[in-house]
Scaffold this motif. Structure first.
Motif, PDB file in Angstrom:
ATOM      1  N   VAL A 141       0.905  -1.278  -0.020  1.00 51.71           N
ATOM      2  CA  VAL A 141      -0.050   0.100   0.039  1.00 51.71           C
ATOM      3  C   VAL A 141       0.830   1.139   0.147  1.00 51.71           C
ATOM      4  N   THR A 142       0.589   2.074  -1.039  1.00 50.52           N
ATOM      5  CA  THR A 142       1.226   3.415  -0.984  1.00 50.52           C
ATOM      6  C   THR A 142       0.331   4.661  -0.546  1.00 50.52           C
ATOM      7  N   LYS A 143      -0.877   4.452  -0.191  1.00 49.29           N
ATOM      8  CA  LYS A 143      -1.658   5.627   0.092  1.00 49.29           C
ATOM      9  C   LYS A 143      -2.720   4.987   1.128  1.00 49.29           C
ATOM     10  N   LEU A 144      -3.049   5.586   2.229  1.00 46.61           N
ATOM     11  CA  LEU A 144      -4.105   4.628   3.116  1.00 46.61           C
ATOM     12  C   LEU A 144      -4.940   6.141   3.835  1.00 46.61           C
ATOM     13  N   GLU A 145      -6.289   5.836   3.779  1.00 46.79           N
ATOM     14  CA  GLU A 145      -7.039   6.560   4.393  1.00 46.79           C
ATOM     15  C   GLU A 145      -8.173   5.852   5.339  1.00 46.79           C
ATOM     16  N   VAL A 146      -8.340   6.141   6.607  1.00 42.34           N
ATOM     17  CA  VAL A 146      -9.134   5.501   7.240  1.00 42.34           C
ATOM     18  C   VAL A 146     -10.214   6.230   8.042  1.00 42.34           C
ATOM     19  N   ALA A 147     -11.657   5.920   7.679  1.00 42.57           N
ATOM     20  CA  ALA A 147     -12.677   6.715   8.127  1.00 42.57           C
ATOM     21  C   ALA A 147     -13.759   5.811   8.062  1.00 42.57           C
ATOM     22  N   ASP A 148     -14.673   6.218   9.032  1.00 40.43           N
ATOM     23  CA  ASP A 148     -16.069   5.179   9.385  1.00 40.43           C
ATOM     24  C   ASP A 148     -15.901   3.865   9.297  1.00 40.43           C
ATOM     25  N   GLY A 149     -15.045   3.081   9.945  1.00 45.82           N
ATOM     26  CA  GLY A 149     -14.730   1.965   9.898  1.00 45.82           C
ATOM     27  C   GLY A 149     -14.317   1.266   8.786  1.00 45.82           C
ATOM     28  N   LYS A 150     -13.729   1.915   7.833  1.00 47.34           N
ATOM     29  CA  LYS A 150     -13.192   1.490   6.512  1.00 47.34           C
ATOM     30  C   LYS A 150     -11.834   1.921   6.298  1.00 47.34           C
ATOM     31  N   ALA A 151     -11.155   1.122   5.684  1.00 49.51           N
ATOM     32  CA  ALA A 151      -9.950   1.821   5.156  1.00 49.51           C
ATOM     33  C   ALA A 151      -9.846   1.755   3.558  1.00 49.51           C
ATOM     34  N   VAL A 152      -9.404   2.816   3.157  1.00 49.31           N
ATOM     35  CA  VAL A 152      -9.251   2.933   1.885  1.00 49.31           C
ATOM     36  C   VAL A 152      -8.019   2.886   1.127  1.00 49.31           C
ATOM     37  N   ALA A 153      -7.423   1.748   0.683  1.00 56.42           N
ATOM     38  CA  ALA A 153      -6.046   1.780   0.470  1.00 56.42           C
ATOM     39  C   ALA A 153      -5.650   1.702  -0.988  1.00 56.42           C
ATOM     40  N   THR A 154      -4.485   2.357  -1.456  1.00 54.58           N
ATOM     41  CA  THR A 154      -4.060   2.332  -3.021  1.00 54.58           C
ATOM     42  C   THR A 154      -2.964   1.306  -2.920  1.00 54.58           C
ATOM     43  N   ARG A 155      -3.265   0.349  -3.509  1.00 49.44           N
ATOM     44  CA  ARG A 155      -2.298  -0.952  -3.698  1.00 49.44           C
ATOM     45  C   ARG A 155      -1.652  -0.668  -5.171  1.00 49.44           C
ATOM     46  N   GLU A 156      -0.181  -0.977  -5.105  1.00 49.32           N
ATOM     47  CA  GLU A 156       0.499  -0.932  -6.183  1.00 49.32           C
ATOM     48  C   GLU A 156       0.442  -2.382  -6.914  1.00 49.32           C
ATOM     49  N   ILE A 157       0.459  -2.350  -8.203  1.00 44.95           N
ATOM     50  CA  ILE A 157       0.039  -3.392  -9.182  1.00 44.95           C
ATOM     51  C   ILE A 157       1.146  -3.128 -10.276  1.00 44.95           C
ATOM     52  N   GLU A 158       1.480  -3.940 -11.168  1.00 44.85           N
ATOM     53  CA  GLU A 158       2.363  -4.003 -12.238  1.00 44.85           C
ATOM     54  C   GLU A 158       1.639  -2.678 -13.153  1.00 44.85           C
ATOM     55  N   GLY A 159       2.374  -1.886 -13.359  1.00 44.26           N
ATOM     56  CA  GLY A 159       1.888  -0.901 -14.381  1.00 44.26           C
ATOM     57  C   GLY A 159       0.761  -0.055 -14.011  1.00 44.26           C
ATOM     58  N   GLY A 160       0.812   0.030 -12.578  1.00 43.95           N
ATOM     59  CA  GLY A 160      -0.364   1.054 -12.241  1.00 43.95           C
ATOM     60  C   GLY A 160      -0.738   0.806 -10.651  1.00 43.95           C
ATOM     61  N   SER A 161      -1.834   1.136 -10.447  1.00 40.10           N
ATOM     62  CA  SER A 161      -2.186   0.850  -8.919  1.00 40.10           C
ATOM     63  C   SER A 161      -3.523   0.801  -8.703  1.00 40.10           C
ATOM     64  N   GLU A 162      -4.151   0.231  -7.767  1.00 38.32           N
ATOM     65  CA  GLU A 162      -5.757   0.019  -7.493  1.00 38.32           C
ATOM     66  C   GLU A 162      -6.014   0.577  -6.063  1.00 38.32           C
ATOM     67  N   VAL A 163      -7.438   1.353  -5.953  1.00 38.01           N
ATOM     68  CA  VAL A 163      -7.835   1.540  -4.938  1.00 38.01           C
ATOM     69  C   VAL A 163      -8.905   0.410  -4.283  1.00 38.01           C
ATOM     70  N   ILE A 164      -8.481   0.223  -3.113  1.00 39.42           N
ATOM     71  CA  ILE A 164      -9.219  -0.950  -2.492  1.00 39.42           C
ATOM     72  C   ILE A 164      -9.803  -0.410  -1.096  1.00 39.42           C
ATOM     73  N   GLU A 165     -11.255  -0.763  -0.954  1.00 44.57           N
ATOM     74  CA  GLU A 165     -11.657  -0.465   0.296  1.00 44.57           C
ATOM     75  C   GLU A 165     -11.998  -1.906   1.191  1.00 44.57           C
ATOM     76  N   VAL A 166     -11.800  -1.712   2.331  1.00 44.70           N
ATOM     77  CA  VAL A 166     -11.984  -3.031   3.101  1.00 44.70           C
ATOM     78  C   VAL A 166     -12.456  -2.542   4.537  1.00 44.70           C
ATOM     79  N   PRO A 167     -13.442  -3.494   5.056  1.00 41.83           N
ATOM     80  CA  PRO A 167     -13.862  -2.896   6.478  1.00 41.83           C
ATOM     81  C   PRO A 167     -12.800  -3.263   7.585  1.00 41.83           C
ATOM     82  N   LEU A 168     -12.996  -2.396   8.484  1.00 41.91           N
ATOM     83  CA  LEU A 168     -11.763  -2.672   9.787  1.00 41.91           C
ATOM     84  C   LEU A 168     -12.485  -3.619  10.541  1.00 41.91           C
ATOM     85  N   PRO A 169     -11.591  -4.373  11.565  1.00 48.23           N
ATOM     86  CA  PRO A 169     -10.190  -4.492  11.643  1.00 48.23           C
ATOM     87  C   PRO A 169      -9.601  -4.960  10.419  1.00 48.23           C
ATOM     88  N   ALA A 170      -8.629  -4.589   9.788  1.00 50.52           N
ATOM     89  CA  ALA A 170      -7.874  -5.191   8.579  1.00 50.52           C
ATOM     90  C   ALA A 170      -6.451  -5.000   8.552  1.00 50.52           C
TER      91      ALA A 170
END
Ligand SMILES: Cc1cc2nc3c(=O)[nH]c(=O)nc-3n(C[C@H](O)[C@H](O)[C@H](O)COP(=O)(O)OP(=O)(O)OC[C@H]3O[C@@H](n4cnc5c(N)ncnc54)[C@H](O)[C@@H]3O)c2cc1C
Ligand SMILES: Nc1ncnc2c1ncn2[C@@H]1O[C@H](COP(=O)(O)O)[C@@H](O)[C@H]1O
Lengths: 255, 324
Positions: A141-170
Motif C-alpha cells: 500500500v502506498t496510500k491509506l485513508e481510514v474513516a467510518d470503520g473502513k480503510a481505503v488503500a491504494t495498492r501498487e500493481i504492475e503498471g499502475g495501482s488500484e484503490v481497494i476498500e476494506v472494512p476494519l479491522p484489517a
C-alpha cells in the motif's frame, strides 16, 4: 484508533553476508536495523492513531529484537511486545502463528506491517497473520485513508495501482511512498526508555512444539557466484558507442 | 497416485502474462521427472476461451473458474476459489508468478492450507525425489535452497523472466469448476493504469535506468529515447526517486523492484550495494558513468567511461542503425 504494527529487525542493508562453518548465515557482528518497510508501517500507525489512540509494536524474535522495538517507541509508539519463539528453525508459518496469537489478545482496529522483510524477502508474514485472524488484507500500500470503520488503500500493481476498500479491522502492508518515516527525537528516545515493553515467549502464549513446527526446511545456503569482471569499451564517445552497439549484437547477441 | 503440479495462470483483463508460460514450461520438465500431471488453474471472468491454449505450453489439464465475481483480482475472491480447488484435488505443488497478485494470493492460500510457501524463487529442481526451490535472501547477497518436506501442497512463487518459454504441443483437457468466490471484503474502487507504451519494469526484457547523474527530471527524456529504440522500460536509482525526478514505482534495488532483464543499461548510477541488489542478476549489464572508479563497473559486462549526455544519444543512434 488502536493500531498494532508488526515489525522485524533485519540485517543492515550494507551488511556483508558470510556463511559460517556450520553452513548457516553468520549473524554475529552484523549490525541490525528495523526492516525499512516496517518504518513506513510504524509511521503510518503514528499518523493514524489520533488523540486517544494507541500504537502497539510487536515482534517475534530473540532478545536482540528489542532495539527495533525501542526505536519504534522512540518514534512515538506506546507499547511494545517481544515474543521469543524459543527455537531457531522458524519459517513464515511459525512467525505468523506467533504474531497472530500475540495480537489476538489485544484490542485493535488496524494491523500494519511491511509488505516484505529485506532479509528473507518473503512478503508473506503479514498476509498469513490476516488469514489466521480472519481479517481482510490489502498488500503493498502506498496510500491509506481510514474513516467510518473502513480503510481505503491504494495498492501498487504492475503498471499502475488500484484503490481497494476494506472494512476494519484489517491488515495493511506498507510500500515505499506511503509516508516519510520520522526520526526519533532526543525527547522521544528518553521517553522510550520508560514505555512498557512486555517480553514473553511463544510457550507462555500457549503455543506448543507442534503448533510452531515450521513447514519449510532450508537445505543449504550459498553465496551467489560473483559476476565475471566485464570490460570497459575504449575510445572517445562516438567510437565507444559504436563499438558497444556492435558488441551487444555480435558478442552478447542480445539485440 | 499422482496429484499433479499446478500453475496458477496470471491474467489481467483476460490477457495471459508471460510468466504463466514460463512456469508451465519449467513445470512441464519437473512434472515429467516426477511422473506427475501438469495442470493450469485459470481464474477470471470471461476467460474460458483462453483455457485450451495453455496446452501449447505443456499443460495436460486446465481447471477454469469463470465467474463474474472474479473479473477483478481480489484477495478474498481468488483465495476462496484457489483454496477450495486445492482442497478438492489435493495437488502435490502449486506454482505462482512472483507478481503483485501472485504474491498476495500465495500467502493467503498457503496459510489457509497450513502449508509452506517459498517466495520469489529463481530455481526449481528435484532433490531426493521432492521439489526444492532456490531463492535469493538478503536481497540476493545469499541464496537458500529449501523444500517443504511434509505439508502439502508445496507452494512457491517464482520470479518472472527466469525460465524460458518452450512450446509443447499438448492438447489440454479443460475442466470447468464452479467454486464459490464467497464473500469478498476487498472492494475495488478504481484501477489506475499508468499511461505508458513501455513494458512494465519487472516484465521488461531491456531496462534503461538513470541515477543522480541525470541531474534533472526533464533529462530522463534522453533515456526514454534510448528506451524507445530498444522497446525497453525505464528504471531509476533511489537517488533519482528521492530527488523527486521519477515516481518510486520505477525504483530498482533493495527497497524497490528486483529486475532480471536480458539487458540492463545503468546511466549515471554509481552502483551502491542496495541498487545492485535489485539488478545484478540481469543477464547483461551495461554502465555509462563518468567516474572510472564507480562501483557499477565491477558488475557491468560492458562499461563506457564518459558523460551520459554525450554517450547515450550516440548509443541510441548506433543501435537504431544496427537494428534497422
Ligand atoms: C535502507 C536503504 C535502502 C536503499 N534502497 C535502495 C534501492 O532500492 N535502490 C537504490 O538505487 N538505492 C537504494 N539505496 C540508496 C543507495 O545507498 C545509494 O544512495 C543510491 O543507490 C545512489 O544512487 P545513484 O547511484 O543514482 O547516485 P550516486 O551514488 O550519487 O551516483 C551518481 C553517479 O552518477 C555519475 N554521474 C554524474 N554525472 C554524470 C554524467 N553526466 N554522466 C555519467 N555519469 C555521471 C557519478 O559519477 C556517480 O557515479 C538505499 C539505501 C538505504 C540506506
Ligand atoms: N519476526 C517478525 N516479527 C514481527 N513482524 C514480522 C516478523 N517477520 C515478518 N514480520 C512482518 O511481516 C512483514 C513481511 O515480512 P516477510 O513475510 O518476512 O517478508 C514484515 O515487514 C513485518 O511487518
Amino acid at each position: 484508533m488502536k493500531i498494532v504494527v508488526c515489525l522485524k529487525q533485519t540485517f543492515d542493508t550494507e551488511a556483508k553476508i558470510v556463511i559460517n562453518a556450520d553452513g548457516q548465515i553468520e549473524r554475529k557482528g552484523v549490525s541490525l536495523i528495523m526492516n525499512p518497510y516496517d518504518e513506513f508501517a510504524v509511521e503510518e500507525g503514528l499518523k493514524l492513531k489520533g488523540k486517544d489512540g494507541e500504537v502497539t509494536v510487536v515482534t517475534a524474535t530473540g532478545p536482540e529484537g528489542q532495539d527495533a522495538l525501542r526505536q519504534a517507541l522512540a518514534m512515538g509508539a506506546d507499547k511494545a511486545i517481544l515474543v521469543d519463539p524459543g527455537r531457531a528453525d522458524i519459517d513464515e508459518f511459525t512467525t505468523a502463528t506467533i504474531l497472530a496469537k500475540a495480537i489476538a489478545g489485544l484490542e485493535y482496529d488496524l494491523i500494519i506491517g511491511g509488505f516484505r522483510a529485506i532479509d528473507d524477502g518473503s512478503a508473506q508474514v503479514a498476509g498469513r497473520v490476516a488469514e489466521i485472524l480472519g481479517l481482510p488484507v490489502v498488500n503493498v500500500v502506498t496510500k491509506l485513508e481510514v474513516a467510518d470503520g473502513k480503510a481505503v488503500a491504494t495498492r501498487e500493481i504492475e503498471g499502475g495501482s488500484e484503490v481497494i476498500e476494506v472494512p476494519l479491522p484489517a491488515v495493511i502492508t506498507a510500500q515505499k511512498g506511503l509516508n516519510e518515516p520520522r526520526y526519533p527525537s532526543m525527547k522521544g528516545i528518553m521517553q522510550a526508555k520508560k514505555k512498557p515493553m512486555q517480553k514473553t515467549t511463544a510457550a507462555e502464549l500457549g503455543l506448543d512444539e507442534a503448533a510452531l513446527a515450521p513447514k519449510v526446511k532450508a537445505l543449504s545456503f550459498t553465496l551467489p557466484s560473483a559476476r565475471a569482471a566485464g570490460r570497459l569499451v575504449p575510445g572517445e564517445a562516438p567510437e565507444a558507442a559504436r563499438e558497444l552497439a556492435r558488441l551487444l549484437r555480435e558478442e552478447a547477441k542480445i539485440i | 497416485m499422482t496429484k499433479g503440479i499446478w500453475v496458477v495462470v496470471e491474467q489481467r483483463d483476460g490477457e495471459i502474462k508471460k510468466v504463466t508460460y514460463e512456469l508451465l514450461s519449467e513445470g512441464r520438465k519437473v512434472a515429467d521427472q516426477l511422473g506427475e500431471e501438469l495442470a493450469a488453474v485459470l481464474l477470471g471472468s470471461g476467460v474460458s476461451d483462453k483455457a485450451a491454449s495453455l496446452g501449447e505450453y505443456g499443460a495436460d489439464k486446465v481447471y477454469v473458474a469463470d465467474n463474474a465475481a472474479l473479473a477483478n483480482y481480489t484477495t478474498d475472491g481468488y483465495t476462496n476459489v484457489l483454496a477450495a480447488l486445492a482442497q478438492k484435488y489435493e495437488p502435490y505443488a502449486i506454482l505462482l508468478g512472483c507478481t503483485s497478485n501472485g504474491r498476495d494470493l500465495a500467502a493467503q492460500v498457503a496459510q489457509r492450507l497450513s502449508t509452506g510457501l517459498m517466495s520469489d524463487c529463481i530455481g526449481m529442481e528435484l532433490a531426493d525425489g521432492q521439489l526444492a526451490f532456490t531463492r535469493p535472501i538478503y536481497a540476493g547477497k545469499a541464496l537458500v535452497k529449501a523444500c517443504c518436506p511434509d505439508a502439502r501442497p508445496v507452494m512457491a512463487t517464482i520470479r518472472p523472466n527466469i525460465f524460458a518459454v518452450e512450446s509443447a504441443a499438448k492438447t489440454a483437457g479443460v475442466i470447468a469448476e464452479d467454486a464459490d468466490p464467497g464473500a469478498i471484503r476487498q472492494v475495488v474502487k478504481e484501477v489506475i493504469k499508468q499511461e505508458s507504451t513501455r513494458p512494465e519494469l519487472t516484465e521488461a526484457n531491456v531496462i534503461v535506468s538513470g541515477g543522480r547523474g541525470m541531474k534533472a527530471p526533464e533529462n530522463f527524456s534522453v533515456l526514454e529515447e534510448l528506451a524507445d529504440v530498444l522497446g525497453a522500460a525505464v528504471g531509476a536509482s533511489r537517488a533519482a526517486v528521492d530527488a523527486g525526478w521519477i515516481s518510486h514505482s520505477f525504483q530498482v534495488g533493495q527497497t524497490g523492484k528486483t529486475v532480471t532483464p536480458t539487458l540492463y543499461i545503468a546511466c549515471g548510477i554509481s552502483g551502491a550495494i542496495q541498487h545492485l541488489a535489485g539488478m545484478s542478476s540481469s543477464k547483461c549489464i551495461v554502465a555509462v558513468n563518468k567516474d572510472p572508479e564507480a562501483n557499477i563497473f565491477k558488475v557491468a559486462d560492458y562499461g563506457i567511461v564518459g558523460d551520459l549526455f554525450e554517450v547515450v544519444p550516440l548509443l541510441k543512434e548506433e543501435l537504431k542503425k544496427i537494428m534497422a
